[in-house]
Design a protein around this motif. Structure first.
Motif, PDB file in Angstrom:
ATOM      1  N   ARG A 365       6.872  64.684  31.391  1.00 16.76           N
ATOM      2  CA  ARG A 365       7.406  63.343  31.581  1.00 16.76           C
ATOM      3  C   ARG A 365       6.711  62.329  30.685  1.00 16.76           C
ATOM      4  O   ARG A 365       5.652  62.614  30.113  1.00 16.76           O
ATOM      5  CB  ARG A 365       7.273  62.919  33.051  1.00 16.76           C
ATOM      6  N   VAL A 366       7.325  61.134  30.607  1.00 16.25           N
ATOM      7  CA  VAL A 366       6.746  59.988  29.909  1.00 16.25           C
ATOM      8  C   VAL A 366       6.711  58.834  30.900  1.00 16.25           C
ATOM      9  O   VAL A 366       7.660  58.633  31.661  1.00 16.25           O
ATOM     10  CB  VAL A 366       7.583  59.587  28.671  1.00 16.25           C
ATOM     11  N   SER A 367       5.606  58.071  30.903  1.00 13.80           N
ATOM     12  CA  SER A 367       5.497  56.970  31.857  1.00 13.80           C
ATOM     13  C   SER A 367       4.835  55.756  31.210  1.00 13.80           C
ATOM     14  O   SER A 367       4.222  55.841  30.154  1.00 13.80           O
ATOM     15  CB  SER A 367       4.703  57.407  33.092  1.00 13.80           C
ATOM     16  N   GLN A 368       4.973  54.641  31.909  1.00 13.63           N
ATOM     17  CA  GLN A 368       4.429  53.364  31.462  1.00 13.63           C
ATOM     18  C   GLN A 368       3.794  52.687  32.665  1.00 13.63           C
ATOM     19  O   GLN A 368       4.401  52.608  33.730  1.00 13.63           O
ATOM     20  CB  GLN A 368       5.558  52.500  30.883  1.00 13.63           C
ATOM     21  N   LYS A 369       2.576  52.175  32.485  1.00 15.73           N
ATOM     22  CA  LYS A 369       1.884  51.505  33.582  1.00 15.73           C
ATOM     23  C   LYS A 369       1.278  50.208  33.086  1.00 15.73           C
ATOM     24  O   LYS A 369       0.648  50.183  32.024  1.00 15.73           O
ATOM     25  CB  LYS A 369       0.792  52.414  34.153  1.00 15.73           C
TER      26      LYS A 369
END
Length: 461
Positions: A365-369
């Motif tokens: 997956r790819v995520s942004q925080k």
């Protein structure tokens, strides 16, 4: 090394290796590849075949051909193009509308031959800088390719180990299936003493409760007798019974002889609590249903614990299946032609910007925080390799991420480039909810050609 890079290095080598620019006799703005179509002693046929004109009408500042091919060196045709030779650098094409517009577009200044603009030939300097850049790129590609070979070797060994482990597990599965049946028998055998002990304990408890109820019934009977024995002579007479109108079954205000005889029978030896009329019971709260069963004795509890241990021994079945499925899943992944991308599996790489921390977990997956607090946003789950047919493993696609407000689900395209290190180099959002991530890895480095061979091994533009 790509064909484009080879052609570029070749042109640089020719341009820089000769020391001076070579003037090739052909009409202005015509590339060498099309020189054969422009012969001065023959009529010129438009490249689209639309018409044929005398050669002296080529570059006469009047557009005769629909494709603009008769005016490669002037701005007469709106759809024409001008070829910059750019000796010492890379040849290029510019729209013919830029010819003699006072702005130097070709580094060799040939596009401003009649504008009076002051231009400086910068091709050699540009070629020198680009050659240095290409040399650095070639070194990176060379080192990256060596790292790729190591990755392939390690992936092959790891793949063999995992396949061997899976084969071993699958081979032992049949034996385990037989053991499961044996364990089930052991489980049932272990449960039998437990069940018998529980039943004995419960039976004993029921007997104890019955004795307790009987004692309480006797107590209630004695209390009722004392209440009815008004003269305390140890007997309940008919007159005493008739004086207690609460014993009147039909509520007519008097007790008949028959009713009195029935009530007398109540005080014969009683066998159960139900024989005592509810009206003569004491108002104390009944405790029968509040009695709790005492804990199991030590022997019974040990039998229960033993059965539980046998049950736990059977739980290894799901764990075994989970391990096998994980191994099968990893072995079945498309990690590239030689499994060169396998080392990325179960790894994550981060890029920190002024506002966010982006996290790429290849094949996951790819995520942004938010950098200063907040919940994580899913930018996409692993989908597939999405590069062009000739370079499939150059692009990763992650989709079905968290939905945008009144918009599509987020998705991320990851472009892979050759590098000595494995690192996320940049992120952007070119379209709403569609993210682009640049990622360098030695796994995409191709086998490089010798730089000297490229620079000196060709003799034609």
């Amino acid at each position: 090394m790509s064909c484009a890079l080879l052609l570029l290095l070749t042109s640089l080598a020719l341009a820089m290796g000769t020391g001076t620019a070579v003037e090739i006799q052909r009409p202005r703005g015509v590339p060498q590849s099309k020189r054969q179509f422009y012969e001065e002693n023959k009529p010129f046929t438009c490249l689209d075949g639309s018409s044929t004109i005398p050669f002296d009408r080529v570059n006469d500042d009047y557009c005769d051909c629909r494709d603009g091919s008769d005016e490669p060196g002037t701005a007469a045709c709106p759809n024409g193009s001008f070829h910059c030779t750019n000796a010492g650098f890379r040849p290029a094409f510019i729209p013919s509308s830029r010819i003699n517009d006072g702005i130097c577009d070709c580094c060799d200044t040939t596009d401003e031959y009649n504008s009076g603009a002051t231009c400086q030939n910068t091709c050699r300097e540009m070629g020198r800088k680009e050659r240095e850049s290409l040399q650095i790129m070639a070194e990176i590609t060379k080192e990256g390719f060596l790292l790729k070979q190591q990755l392939i070797h390690e992936a092959k060994r790891a793949q063999e180990d995992k396949q061997g482990k899976l084969t071993e597990l699958q081979g032992s599965k049949k034996g385990l299936e037989g053991k499961v049946e044996a364990l089930r028998t052991v489980k049932e055998t272990a449960e039998d003493p437990e069940k018998e002990a529980k039943e004995r304990h419960l039976k004993s408890w029921e007997e104890q409760k019955e004795l307790i109820r009987m004692e309480k019934d006797k107590t209630r009977m004695a209390e009722a007798f004392l209440e009815l024995d008004d003269d305390s002579d140890g007997y309940v007479s008919v007159a005493e019974l008739q004086s207690h109108l609460e014993l009147d079954p039909d509520s007519d205000g008097s007790l008949t002889e028959t009713e009195t005889q029935v009530r007398c029978l109540l005080f014969l030896p009683l066998k159960s609590r139900e024989d005592v009329p509810p009206t003569v019971q004491t108002p104390e709260k009944r405790e029968d249903d509040e009695l709790s069963m005492p804990p199991y004795d030590t022997e019974t509890q040990s039998l229960i614990d033993g059965a539980y241990i046998h049950l736990q021994s059977l739980i290894c079945g799901p764990e075994f299946i989970w391990i096998c499925r994980n191994l099968e899943k990893e072995i079945g992944f498309d990690f590239g032609p030689s499994a060169e991308f396998a080392y990325l599996y179960s790894q994550c790489y981060e890029l920190s910007t002024s506002e966010y921390i982006y996290r790429l977990c290849p094949f996951n997956r790819v995520s942004q925080k938010p950098k200063f607090g907040g919940s994580e946003t899913n930018l996409g789950l692993w989908g597939q390799w999405a590069g062009p047919e000739e370079n499939l493993y150059s692009v990763m696609k992650y989709d079905h991420g968290q939905g945008c407000w009144q918009g599509p689900n987020r998705s991320t395209t990851v472009k892979l480039t050759c590098g000595k290190e494995t690192v996320v180099t940049s992120t952007s959002e070119p379209s709403r909810c569609e993210y682009l991530m640049e990622f360098t890895t030695p796994a995409v480095c191709q086998e490089p050609a010798s730089l000297d061979e490229v620079l000196h091994g060709h003799t034609e533009l």
